[in-house]
Design a protein around this motif. Structure first.
Motif, PDB file in Angstrom:
ATOM      1  N   GLY A   1       0.819  -1.210   0.000  1.00 13.11           N
ATOM      2  CA  GLY A   1       0.000   0.000   0.000  1.00 13.11           C
ATOM      3  C   GLY A   1       0.842   1.244   0.000  1.00 13.11           C
ATOM      4  O   GLY A   1       2.059   1.196  -0.240  1.00 13.11           O
ATOM      5  N   LEU A   2       0.185   2.353   0.261  1.00 12.08           N
ATOM      6  CA  LEU A   2       0.835   3.659   0.312  1.00 12.08           C
ATOM      7  C   LEU A   2       1.001   4.059   1.773  1.00 12.08           C
ATOM      8  O   LEU A   2       0.050   4.004   2.560  1.00 12.08           O
ATOM      9  CB  LEU A   2      -0.017   4.687  -0.424  1.00 12.08           C
ATOM     10  N   VAL A   3       2.206   4.464   2.130  1.00 15.03           N
ATOM     11  CA  VAL A   3       2.489   4.849   3.511  1.00 15.03           C
ATOM     12  C   VAL A   3       3.464   6.023   3.503  1.00 15.03           C
ATOM     13  O   VAL A   3       4.267   6.175   2.571  1.00 15.03           O
ATOM     14  CB  VAL A   3       3.064   3.644   4.291  1.00 15.03           C
ATOM     15  N   GLN A   4       3.383   6.845   4.533  1.00 12.82           N
ATOM     16  CA  GLN A   4       4.322   7.958   4.642  1.00 12.82           C
ATOM     17  C   GLN A   4       5.663   7.475   5.173  1.00 12.82           C
ATOM     18  O   GLN A   4       5.743   6.458   5.877  1.00 12.82           O
ATOM     19  CB  GLN A   4       3.758   9.021   5.574  1.00 12.82           C
ATOM     20  N   ALA A   5       6.687   8.222   4.850  1.00 12.93           N
ATOM     21  CA  ALA A   5       8.020   7.895   5.365  1.00 12.93           C
ATOM     22  C   ALA A   5       7.976   7.820   6.896  1.00 12.93           C
ATOM     23  O   ALA A   5       7.333   8.639   7.553  1.00 12.93           O
ATOM     24  CB  ALA A   5       9.018   8.951   4.917  1.00 12.93           C
ATOM     25  N   GLY A   6       8.652   6.800   7.424  1.00 14.95           N
ATOM     26  CA  GLY A   6       8.638   6.562   8.860  1.00 14.95           C
ATOM     27  C   GLY A   6       7.560   5.607   9.308  1.00 14.95           C
ATOM     28  O   GLY A   6       7.568   5.154  10.459  1.00 14.95           O
ATOM     29  N   GLY A   7       6.644   5.296   8.419  1.00  8.43           N
ATOM     30  CA  GLY A   7       5.548   4.401   8.737  1.00  8.43           C
ATOM     31  C   GLY A   7       5.923   2.936   8.618  1.00  8.43           C
ATOM     32  O   GLY A   7       7.085   2.590   8.352  1.00  8.43           O
ATOM     33  N   SER A   8       4.920   2.085   8.796  1.00 11.89           N
ATOM     34  CA  SER A   8       5.135   0.633   8.791  1.00 11.89           C
ATOM     35  C   SER A   8       4.098  -0.067   7.929  1.00 11.89           C
ATOM     36  O   SER A   8       2.979   0.432   7.753  1.00 11.89           O
ATOM     37  CB  SER A   8       5.028   0.080  10.215  1.00 11.89           C
ATOM     38  N   LEU A   9       4.499  -1.203   7.410  1.00 13.54           N
ATOM     39  CA  LEU A   9       3.600  -2.110   6.706  1.00 13.54           C
ATOM     40  C   LEU A   9       4.015  -3.532   7.026  1.00 13.54           C
ATOM     41  O   LEU A   9       5.201  -3.790   7.296  1.00 13.54           O
ATOM     42  CB  LEU A   9       3.671  -1.910   5.187  1.00 13.54           C
ATOM     43  N   ARG A  10       3.071  -4.448   6.959  1.00 11.49           N
ATOM     44  CA  ARG A  10       3.393  -5.867   7.073  1.00 11.49           C
ATOM     45  C   ARG A  10       2.884  -6.585   5.834  1.00 11.49           C
ATOM     46  O   ARG A  10       1.682  -6.576   5.545  1.00 11.49           O
ATOM     47  CB  ARG A  10       2.782  -6.500   8.322  1.00 11.49           C
ATOM     48  N   LEU A  11       3.819  -7.186   5.139  1.00 12.79           N
ATOM     49  CA  LEU A  11       3.481  -7.983   3.968  1.00 12.79           C
ATOM     50  C   LEU A  11       3.288  -9.436   4.372  1.00 12.79           C
ATOM     51  O   LEU A  11       3.973  -9.937   5.266  1.00 12.79           O
ATOM     52  CB  LEU A  11       4.581  -7.885   2.912  1.00 12.79           C
ATOM     53  N   SER A  12       2.383 -10.100   3.681  1.00 20.30           N
ATOM     54  CA  SER A  12       2.139 -11.517   3.911  1.00 20.30           C
ATOM     55  C   SER A  12       2.312 -12.282   2.612  1.00 20.30           C
ATOM     56  O   SER A  12       2.038 -11.748   1.528  1.00 20.30           O
ATOM     57  CB  SER A  12       0.719 -11.744   4.435  1.00 20.30           C
ATOM     58  N   CYS A  13       2.738 -13.516   2.750  1.00 16.31           N
ATOM     59  CA  CYS A  13       2.891 -14.397   1.590  1.00 16.31           C
ATOM     60  C   CYS A  13       2.310 -15.746   1.978  1.00 16.31           C
ATOM     61  O   CYS A  13       2.891 -16.451   2.818  1.00 16.31           O
ATOM     62  CB  CYS A  13       4.357 -14.522   1.210  1.00 16.31           C
ATOM     63  N   ALA A  14       1.211 -16.112   1.358  1.00 13.91           N
ATOM     64  CA  ALA A  14       0.550 -17.375   1.659  1.00 13.91           C
ATOM     65  C   ALA A  14       0.945 -18.411   0.625  1.00 13.91           C
ATOM     66  O   ALA A  14       0.862 -18.165  -0.588  1.00 13.91           O
ATOM     67  CB  ALA A  14      -0.960 -17.185   1.658  1.00 13.91           C
ATOM     68  N   GLY A  15       1.378 -19.579   1.110  1.00 14.83           N
ATOM     69  CA  GLY A  15       1.797 -20.651   0.225  1.00 14.83           C
ATOM     70  C   GLY A  15       0.764 -21.758   0.169  1.00 14.83           C
ATOM     71  O   GLY A  15      -0.047 -21.921   1.076  1.00 14.83           O
ATOM     72  N   SER A  16       0.819 -22.524  -0.911  1.00 15.46           N
ATOM     73  CA  SER A  16      -0.211 -23.533  -1.166  1.00 15.46           C
ATOM     74  C   SER A  16       0.175 -24.936  -0.723  1.00 15.46           C
ATOM     75  O   SER A  16      -0.657 -25.834  -0.742  1.00 15.46           O
ATOM     76  CB  SER A  16      -0.545 -23.573  -2.659  1.00 15.46           C
ATOM     77  N   GLU A  17       1.423 -25.149  -0.323  1.00 18.85           N
ATOM     78  CA  GLU A  17       1.899 -26.497  -0.042  1.00 18.85           C
ATOM     79  C   GLU A  17       2.217 -26.693   1.423  1.00 18.85           C
ATOM     80  O   GLU A  17       2.761 -25.805   2.075  1.00 18.85           O
ATOM     81  CB  GLU A  17       3.177 -26.776  -0.846  1.00 18.85           C
ATOM     82  N   ARG A  18       1.913 -27.900   1.928  1.00 18.39           N
ATOM     83  CA  ARG A  18       2.276 -28.211   3.315  1.00 18.39           C
ATOM     84  C   ARG A  18       3.787 -28.227   3.509  1.00 18.39           C
ATOM     85  O   ARG A  18       4.293 -27.917   4.580  1.00 18.39           O
ATOM     86  CB  ARG A  18       1.690 -29.557   3.708  1.00 18.39           C
ATOM     87  N   THR A  19       4.534 -28.623   2.454  1.00 17.12           N
ATOM     88  CA  THR A  19       5.996 -28.698   2.550  1.00 17.12           C
ATOM     89  C   THR A  19       6.644 -27.315   2.537  1.00 17.12           C
ATOM     90  O   THR A  19       7.855 -27.190   2.676  1.00 17.12           O
ATOM     91  CB  THR A  19       6.579 -29.520   1.401  1.00 17.12           C
ATOM     92  N   PHE A  20       5.838 -26.320   2.375  1.00 19.19           N
ATOM     93  CA  PHE A  20       6.263 -24.925   2.477  1.00 19.19           C
ATOM     94  C   PHE A  20       7.167 -24.695   3.681  1.00 19.19           C
ATOM     95  O   PHE A  20       8.091 -23.895   3.640  1.00 19.19           O
ATOM     96  CB  PHE A  20       4.967 -24.112   2.586  1.00 19.19           C
ATOM     97  N   SER A  21       6.914 -25.395   4.776  1.00 16.77           N
ATOM     98  CA  SER A  21       7.619 -25.127   6.023  1.00 16.77           C
ATOM     99  C   SER A  21       9.112 -25.449   5.942  1.00 16.77           C
ATOM    100  O   SER A  21       9.891 -24.941   6.742  1.00 16.77           O
ATOM    101  CB  SER A  21       6.990 -25.913   7.179  1.00 16.77           C
ATOM    102  N   ILE A  22       9.527 -26.283   4.990  1.00 15.54           N
ATOM    103  CA  ILE A  22      10.939 -26.634   4.898  1.00 15.54           C
ATOM    104  C   ILE A  22      11.625 -25.985   3.708  1.00 15.54           C
ATOM    105  O   ILE A  22      12.771 -26.282   3.403  1.00 15.54           O
ATOM    106  CB  ILE A  22      11.152 -28.163   4.873  1.00 15.54           C
ATOM    107  N   TYR A  23      10.924 -25.100   3.033  1.00 13.38           N
ATOM    108  CA  TYR A  23      11.544 -24.381   1.934  1.00 13.38           C
ATOM    109  C   TYR A  23      12.273 -23.154   2.465  1.00 13.38           C
ATOM    110  O   TYR A  23      11.881 -22.567   3.477  1.00 13.38           O
ATOM    111  CB  TYR A  23      10.493 -23.892   0.938  1.00 13.38           C
ATOM    112  N   ASP A  24      13.324 -22.749   1.764  1.00 11.73           N
ATOM    113  CA  ASP A  24      13.843 -21.405   1.981  1.00 11.73           C
ATOM    114  C   ASP A  24      12.827 -20.424   1.390  1.00 11.73           C
ATOM    115  O   ASP A  24      12.334 -20.638   0.278  1.00 11.73           O
ATOM    116  CB  ASP A  24      15.167 -21.208   1.258  1.00 11.73           C
ATOM    117  N   MET A  25      12.564 -19.377   2.122  1.00 11.25           N
ATOM    118  CA  MET A  25      11.648 -18.354   1.643  1.00 11.25           C
ATOM    119  C   MET A  25      12.384 -17.026   1.573  1.00 11.25           C
ATOM    120  O   MET A  25      13.190 -16.709   2.442  1.00 11.25           O
ATOM    121  CB  MET A  25      10.450 -18.223   2.565  1.00 11.25           C
ATOM    122  N   GLY A  26      12.084 -16.275   0.547  1.00 13.97           N
ATOM    123  CA  GLY A  26      12.741 -14.979   0.396  1.00 13.97           C
ATOM    124  C   GLY A  26      11.767 -13.894  -0.001  1.00 13.97           C
ATOM    125  O   GLY A  26      10.726 -14.167  -0.604  1.00 13.97           O
ATOM    126  N   TRP A  27      12.113 -12.697   0.369  1.00 10.25           N
ATOM    127  CA  TRP A  27      11.435 -11.501  -0.122  1.00 10.25           C
ATOM    128  C   TRP A  27      12.421 -10.737  -0.996  1.00 10.25           C
ATOM    129  O   TRP A  27      13.570 -10.520  -0.599  1.00 10.25           O
ATOM    130  CB  TRP A  27      10.975 -10.610   1.024  1.00 10.25           C
TER     131      TRP A  27
END
Length: 127
Positions: free
Chosen positions: A10-36
């Protein structure tokens, strides 16, 4: 085929905060390396943060120097979701942010080592 869906930009002013989420479709997701990663207009896509599985329930996180101390990556395996908490945002953080998964667990910061990508979510920081 792993599917990743980002949200939270979204749009935020400097100094503000955001939280991004990434939802995965696989149960094995938990053992993958994940990156942003992020890509600003006219620039190459760059590594932002990664969370690496090291066995059992152990992970470690690494960050690009430009975001250390401001961004935090975390994961909730019960929800198959990885988060990127972004604090003290700066205009130079403006970019499209992508979540990526590496099932080979190369512990890499290079985008070509990641096999699966989301569509991205736009973050815009105004000055």
């Amino acid at each position: 085929q792993v599917q990743l869906v980002e949200s939270g930009g979204g749009l935020v002013q400097a100094g503000g905060s955001l939280r991004l989420s990434c939802a995965g479709s696989e149960r094995t997701f938990s053992i993958y390396d994940m990156g942003w990663f992020r890509q600003a207009p006219g620039k190459e896509r760059e590594f932002v943060a990664g969370m690496r599985w090291t066995g059992g329930s152990r992970y470690y996180a690494d960050y690009a120097d430009s975001v250390k101390g401001r961004f935090t990556i975390s994961r909730d395996n019960a929800k198959n979701t990885v988060y990127l908490q972004m604090n003290s945002l700066k205009p130079e953080d403006t970019a499209r942010y992508y979540c990526a998964a590496d099932p080979d667990r190369l512990h890499s910061t290079r985008e070509y080592d990641y096999d699966y990508w989301g569509q991205g979510t736009q973050v815009t920081v105004s000055s």
